[in-house]
Design a protein around this motif. Structure first.
Motif, PDB file in Angstrom:
ATOM      1  N   GLU A  42       0.824  -1.199   0.000  1.00 23.21           N
ATOM      2  CA  GLU A  42       0.000   0.000   0.000  1.00 23.21           C
ATOM      3  C   GLU A  42       0.867   1.263   0.000  1.00 23.21           C
ATOM      4  OE1 GLU A  42      -3.195   2.325   2.918  1.00 23.21           O
ATOM      5  OE2 GLU A  42      -2.435   0.327   3.449  1.00 23.21           O
ATOM      6  N   GLY A  43       0.529   2.179  -0.897  1.00 24.96           N
ATOM      7  CA  GLY A  43       1.206   3.467  -0.956  1.00 24.96           C
ATOM      8  C   GLY A  43       2.475   3.502  -1.769  1.00 24.96           C
ATOM      9  N   TYR A  44       3.027   2.334  -2.115  1.00 22.18           N
ATOM     10  CA  TYR A  44       4.332   2.319  -2.780  1.00 22.18           C
ATOM     11  C   TYR A  44       4.254   2.857  -4.203  1.00 22.18           C
ATOM     12  CZ  TYR A  44       8.945   0.734  -4.226  1.00 22.18           C
ATOM     13  OH  TYR A  44      10.228   0.697  -4.698  1.00 22.18           O
ATOM     14  N   ALA A  45       3.253   2.433  -4.966  1.00 22.27           N
ATOM     15  CA  ALA A  45       3.160   2.835  -6.372  1.00 22.27           C
ATOM     16  C   ALA A  45       3.024   4.345  -6.501  1.00 22.27           C
ATOM     17  CB  ALA A  45       1.970   2.133  -7.041  1.00 22.27           C
ATOM     18  N   TYR A  46       2.161   4.943  -5.695  1.00 16.79           N
ATOM     19  CA  TYR A  46       1.959   6.390  -5.778  1.00 16.79           C
ATOM     20  C   TYR A  46       3.234   7.138  -5.424  1.00 16.79           C
ATOM     21  CZ  TYR A  46       0.399  11.078  -4.551  1.00 16.79           C
ATOM     22  OH  TYR A  46       0.277  12.443  -4.460  1.00 16.79           O
ATOM     23  N   ALA A  47       3.934   6.711  -4.365  1.00 16.89           N
ATOM     24  CA  ALA A  47       5.161   7.387  -3.952  1.00 16.89           C
ATOM     25  C   ALA A  47       6.246   7.272  -5.028  1.00 16.89           C
ATOM     26  CB  ALA A  47       5.665   6.809  -2.632  1.00 16.89           C
ATOM     27  N   LEU A  48       6.331   6.106  -5.676  1.00 14.55           N
ATOM     28  CA  LEU A  48       7.334   5.927  -6.722  1.00 14.55           C
ATOM     29  C   LEU A  48       7.020   6.813  -7.925  1.00 14.55           C
ATOM     30  CD1 LEU A  48       9.824   4.458  -7.788  1.00 14.55           C
ATOM     31  CD2 LEU A  48       8.319   2.631  -8.590  1.00 14.55           C
ATOM     32  N   GLN A  49       5.772   6.859  -8.341  1.00 14.25           N
ATOM     33  CA  GLN A  49       5.383   7.733  -9.454  1.00 14.25           C
ATOM     34  C   GLN A  49       5.723   9.187  -9.153  1.00 14.25           C
ATOM     35  OE1 GLN A  49       1.442   5.121 -10.817  1.00 14.25           O
ATOM     36  NE2 GLN A  49       1.215   7.171 -10.034  1.00 14.25           N
ATOM     37  N   ARG A  50       5.383   9.630  -7.960  1.00 17.63           N
ATOM     38  CA  ARG A  50       5.634  11.017  -7.562  1.00 17.63           C
ATOM     39  C   ARG A  50       7.123  11.326  -7.577  1.00 17.63           C
ATOM     40  NH1 ARG A  50       3.567  12.314  -1.695  1.00 17.63           N
ATOM     41  NH2 ARG A  50       5.187  10.746  -1.307  1.00 17.63           N
ATOM     42  N   SER A  51       7.937  10.373  -7.127  1.00 13.94           N
ATOM     43  CA  SER A  51       9.387  10.576  -7.096  1.00 13.94           C
ATOM     44  C   SER A  51       9.966  10.680  -8.501  1.00 13.94           C
ATOM     45  CB  SER A  51      10.048   9.427  -6.333  1.00 13.94           C
ATOM     46  OG  SER A  51      11.449   9.513  -6.398  1.00 13.94           O
ATOM     47  N   MET A  52       9.517   9.804  -9.420  1.00 17.03           N
ATOM     48  CA  MET A  52      10.087   9.773 -10.761  1.00 17.03           C
ATOM     49  C   MET A  52       9.651  10.962 -11.615  1.00 17.03           C
ATOM     50  SD  MET A  52       9.684   5.687 -11.509  1.00 17.03           S
ATOM     51  CE  MET A  52      10.319   5.797 -13.173  1.00 17.03           C
ATOM     52  N   MET A  53       8.498  11.555 -11.311  1.00 21.46           N
ATOM     53  CA  MET A  53       8.015  12.681 -12.095  1.00 21.46           C
ATOM     54  C   MET A  53       8.404  14.027 -11.492  1.00 21.46           C
ATOM     55  SD  MET A  53       4.227  11.201 -13.119  1.00 21.46           S
ATOM     56  CE  MET A  53       3.808  12.637 -14.114  1.00 21.46           C
ATOM     57  N   ALA A  54       9.019  14.013 -10.293  1.00 22.69           N
ATOM     58  CA  ALA A  54       9.461  15.263  -9.684  1.00 22.69           C
ATOM     59  C   ALA A  54      10.611  15.859 -10.485  1.00 22.69           C
ATOM     60  CB  ALA A  54       9.901  15.011  -8.247  1.00 22.69           C
ATOM     61  N   ALA A  55      10.743  17.173 -10.438  1.00 21.67           N
ATOM     62  CA  ALA A  55      11.794  17.848 -11.208  1.00 21.67           C
ATOM     63  C   ALA A  55      13.173  17.424 -10.743  1.00 21.67           C
ATOM     64  CB  ALA A  55      11.627  19.361 -11.091  1.00 21.67           C
ATOM     65  N   THR A  56      13.365  17.277  -9.448  1.00 20.68           N
ATOM     66  CA  THR A  56      14.642  16.848  -8.880  1.00 20.68           C
ATOM     67  C   THR A  56      14.372  15.960  -7.664  1.00 20.68           C
ATOM     68  OG1 THR A  56      14.770  18.815  -7.463  1.00 20.68           O
ATOM     69  CG2 THR A  56      15.871  18.934  -9.616  1.00 20.68           C
ATOM     70  N   PHE A  57      15.409  15.284  -7.212  1.00 19.28           N
ATOM     71  CA  PHE A  57      15.309  14.479  -5.998  1.00 19.28           C
ATOM     72  C   PHE A  57      15.307  15.413  -4.793  1.00 19.28           C
ATOM     73  CE2 PHE A  57      17.484  12.448  -2.398  1.00 19.28           C
ATOM     74  CZ  PHE A  57      16.647  11.365  -2.178  1.00 19.28           C
ATOM     75  N   GLU A  58      14.292  15.297  -3.958  1.00 20.91           N
ATOM     76  CA  GLU A  58      14.184  16.122  -2.762  1.00 20.91           C
ATOM     77  C   GLU A  58      14.266  15.214  -1.535  1.00 20.91           C
ATOM     78  OE1 GLU A  58      10.686  18.486  -2.941  1.00 20.91           O
ATOM     79  OE2 GLU A  58      11.188  19.378  -4.892  1.00 20.91           O
ATOM     80  N   ALA A  59      15.283  15.460  -0.708  1.00 23.52           N
ATOM     81  CA  ALA A  59      15.539  14.586   0.433  1.00 23.52           C
ATOM     82  C   ALA A  59      14.364  14.557   1.404  1.00 23.52           C
ATOM     83  CB  ALA A  59      16.812  15.027   1.150  1.00 23.52           C
ATOM     84  N   ASP A  60      13.761  15.705   1.672  1.00 24.73           N
ATOM     85  CA  ASP A  60      12.646  15.747   2.619  1.00 24.73           C
ATOM     86  C   ASP A  60      11.441  14.962   2.110  1.00 24.73           C
ATOM     87  OD1 ASP A  60      14.073  17.291   4.393  1.00 24.73           O
ATOM     88  OD2 ASP A  60      13.334  19.194   3.600  1.00 24.73           O
ATOM     89  N   VAL A  61      11.179  15.043   0.812  1.00 27.14           N
ATOM     90  CA  VAL A  61      10.056  14.292   0.230  1.00 27.14           C
ATOM     91  C   VAL A  61      10.321  12.798   0.323  1.00 27.14           C
ATOM     92  CG1 VAL A  61       8.744  13.861  -1.883  1.00 27.14           C
ATOM     93  CG2 VAL A  61       9.433  16.194  -1.290  1.00 27.14           C
ATOM     94  N   TRP A  62      11.557  12.414   0.034  1.00 34.04           N
ATOM     95  CA  TRP A  62      11.924  10.996   0.137  1.00 34.04           C
ATOM     96  C   TRP A  62      11.784  10.496   1.564  1.00 34.04           C
ATOM     97  CZ3 TRP A  62      16.147   9.400   3.122  1.00 34.04           C
ATOM     98  CH2 TRP A  62      16.400   8.026   3.096  1.00 34.04           C
ATOM     99  N   LEU A  63      12.267  11.273   2.544  1.00 36.32           N
ATOM    100  CA  LEU A  63      12.185  10.865   3.942  1.00 36.32           C
ATOM    101  C   LEU A  63      10.726  10.710   4.372  1.00 36.32           C
ATOM    102  CD1 LEU A  63      13.724  10.245   6.543  1.00 36.32           C
ATOM    103  CD2 LEU A  63      13.613  12.689   7.096  1.00 36.32           C
ATOM    104  N   LYS A  64       9.860  11.588   3.899  1.00 35.84           N
ATOM    105  CA  LYS A  64       8.447  11.479   4.231  1.00 35.84           C
ATOM    106  C   LYS A  64       7.845  10.201   3.662  1.00 35.84           C
ATOM    107  CE  LYS A  64       3.989  13.828   3.653  1.00 35.84           C
ATOM    108  NZ  LYS A  64       3.273  14.983   3.060  1.00 35.84           N
ATOM    109  N   ALA A  65       8.230   9.847   2.432  1.00 38.66           N
ATOM    110  CA  ALA A  65       7.694   8.634   1.806  1.00 38.66           C
ATOM    111  C   ALA A  65       8.120   7.391   2.585  1.00 38.66           C
ATOM    112  CB  ALA A  65       8.163   8.540   0.360  1.00 38.66           C
ATOM    113  N   VAL A  66       9.386   7.349   3.034  1.00 43.96           N
ATOM    114  CA  VAL A  66       9.851   6.192   3.793  1.00 43.96           C
ATOM    115  C   VAL A  66       9.208   6.161   5.176  1.00 43.96           C
ATOM    116  CG1 VAL A  66      11.880   4.972   4.659  1.00 43.96           C
ATOM    117  CG2 VAL A  66      12.030   6.252   2.527  1.00 43.96           C
TER     118      VAL A  66
END
Length: 515
Positions: free
Chosen positions: A276-300
């Protein structure tokens, strides 16, 4: 799962079209320059919990060794010996060891690329699949659990672009006709790349998952070389998981590396076979303009939140899987985004260390609670010469719980010992994030000692448990549960049994073959 029926029809067609087995799709390759991990190392980074599908660890066909009068054959060999033979005949990496490089030629027929190889790219001994029922099942189970395959389709307005992607990324393994490849059903994931909205399918190939980092690396380098490359492509990912593998493992082996991609024009990840939640988080990460550490930490963090919620509902399988997924994501991020993550402020690193501590403690608590209704307070294991499957599972889970609890304690006390620090299991020393003992409270250290003590008591190590729980009671202060557990562990100490016997006994049970 019956792998034979799933593969037979496509096997016959590809064999006719290319004059070699449908499973000969592979060639040797290198991993990402920074990510040097094997096919299933992502699960090793997560936990020691055994996989549901353990086809690579076969069982003997008889409980006693063959008599002197009985002829020795392949099926009478011990399971480790048969597995060793299978690995040299069916492992997609070992079968190409020492083989010359493969060269390819291509033609274009009806706008579709067709390839020919200088030698079979994947010289697996597929004849084992047709010897007899037992050997066929063992060989197929080993092959499909050891090697995960990806079906890869490319849509492009220019066939040269598709050819460049296949050759430069090093995933050109299938030389069967595209029509025959499309009929294959025995694979773990479908991956489709569409360039600039093209409707022309240029090729279909199948390649092993251990070479996926090369394809991701190609796409990442193409994005850096041209700002329009990523934005002009769409990716569609769908996990098939027809082998019934753990979802956390499938995500780690097949999808986690895609987080290194950003600014993709369109991404669709089918989440039916994912947590649950993995597909949406992965899509959001791959379509983001750049890698954002805070966004990644929130997803984990959301993964660990879901693990704790599942534990509270006694859904221990989901809790375990979410903990594994969180640990895998953390590990991959530090392997692929080390420079960015190490440049974050201290508050970020503190939050990360707390997240890792929560994940390890939740995993330990879950694995212990999973068997709490059936285990005795002193030891769940019966001293039988041949343990049952249930006893093996209890032993494996409790050992994994002891490891996870030790990890949590190491983090909360900032122990430098590589034996208990979880970061040393999966990262080189220079990539390990810093930690400080004052980042954790006495209550958090007390919880770590408490969970470790309960796990030691379940393993029959009451002397160890008494020491753990005494520390927990002192740190938690007037905690009734900790005080009762300490008193129980102290009363159940058997001074005639040497410390460590319970751990060794559990390890013995976990390794033994079942009845």
């Amino acid at each position: 799962m019956n792998y034979i029926s799933a593969a037979d029809s496509s096997t016959t067609q590809i064999h006719r079209d290319s004059r070699w087995s449908s499973h000969q799709f592979l060639a040797s390759s290198n991993m990402l320059a920074m990510v040097s991990i094997g096919k299933h190392d992502s699960m090793d980074a997560a936990t020691d919990v055994p996989l549901k599908l353990e086809a690579t660890h076969l069982q003997s066909t008889s409980s006693a060794p063959p008599s002197r009068k009985q002829p020795v054959g392949f099926t009478t060999l011990p399971a480790p010996v048969r597995n060793k033979i299978h690995s040299h005949l069916l492992d997609t990496e070992l079968v190409n060891a020492g083989q010359p490089n493969v060269s390819y030629t291509h033609t274009i027929k009806k706008s579709t690329l067709h390839f020919n190889a200088s030698r079979p790219p994947f010289p697996v001994a597929s004849a084992l699949f047709f010897v007899n029922k037992q050997i066929s099942k063992e060989a197929r189970d080993f092959f499909y659990s050891k090697n995960l395959f990806i079906k890869f389709e490319i849509y492009s307005p220019d066939a040269r672009h598709a050819k460049t992607m296949l050759e430069d990324s090093g995933v050109l393994f299938s030389v069967a006709s595209p029509e025959a490849v499309e009929k294959c059903t025995t694979h773990a994931m479908d991956l489709t790349i569409v360039e600039k909205g093209s409707a022309v399918k240029r090729t279909s190939v199948i390649f092993p998952a251990q070479y996926l980092p090369r394809l991701v690396n190609f796409m990442e380098q193409a994005s850096k070389a041209s700002g329009a490359w990523a934005a002009g492509h769409a990716l569609f990912l769908s996990v098939v998981n027809m082998f019934g593998l753990e979802k956390a493992r499938v995500q780690g082996d097949l999808l986690e590396l895609f987080r290194s991609l950003t600014d993709i024009g369109k991404v669709e990840v089918d989440g039916k076979e994912l947590l649950e939640g993995y597909a949406y988080a992965l899509q959001r990460s791959m379509m983001a303009a750049t890698f954002e550490a805070d966004v990644w930490l929130k997803a984990v963090t959301e993964m660990t939140d879901r693990a704790e919620a599942a534990h509270d509902k006694s859904d221990y399988e989901t809790a375990t899987q979410q903990c594994q997924a969180a640990t895998i994501s953390i590990t991959y991020a530090y392997l692929t985004r080390a420079e960015t993550l190490h440049s974050q402020p201290e508050s970020f690193v503190k939050s990360l260390q707390h997240l890792r501590w929560r994940t390890e403690l939740t995993l330990a608590t879950t694995l212990h609670a999973k068997h709490s209704p059936t285990i005795a307070s002193s030891s769940p294991l019966i001293s039988a010469s041949t343990p049952t499957a249930a006893q093996k599972q209890i032993a494996a889970d409790l050992l994994a719980a002891e490891t996870a609890a030790s990890h949590a304690l190491s983090l909360s006390t900032d122990s430098p010992s590589p034996a208990s620090n979880p970061w040393f299991r999966s990262l080189p020393p220079e990539l390990i994030p810093p930690n400080k003992p004052d980042w954790f409270t006495d209550a958090e250290r007390g919880r770590s000692w408490y969970v470790l003590g309960l796990t030691h008591m379940a393993l029959g190590e009451c002397l160890f448990a008494a020491g753990d729980l005494e520390r927990a009671a002192g740190l938690l202060r007037d905690n009734e549960d900790a005080d009762k557990a300490f008193a129980q562990a102290r009363n159940e100490i058997n001074w005639e049994v040497r410390p460590g016997v319970g751990l060794r006994k559990a390890a013995w049970v976990a390794r033994r073959e079942t009845e």
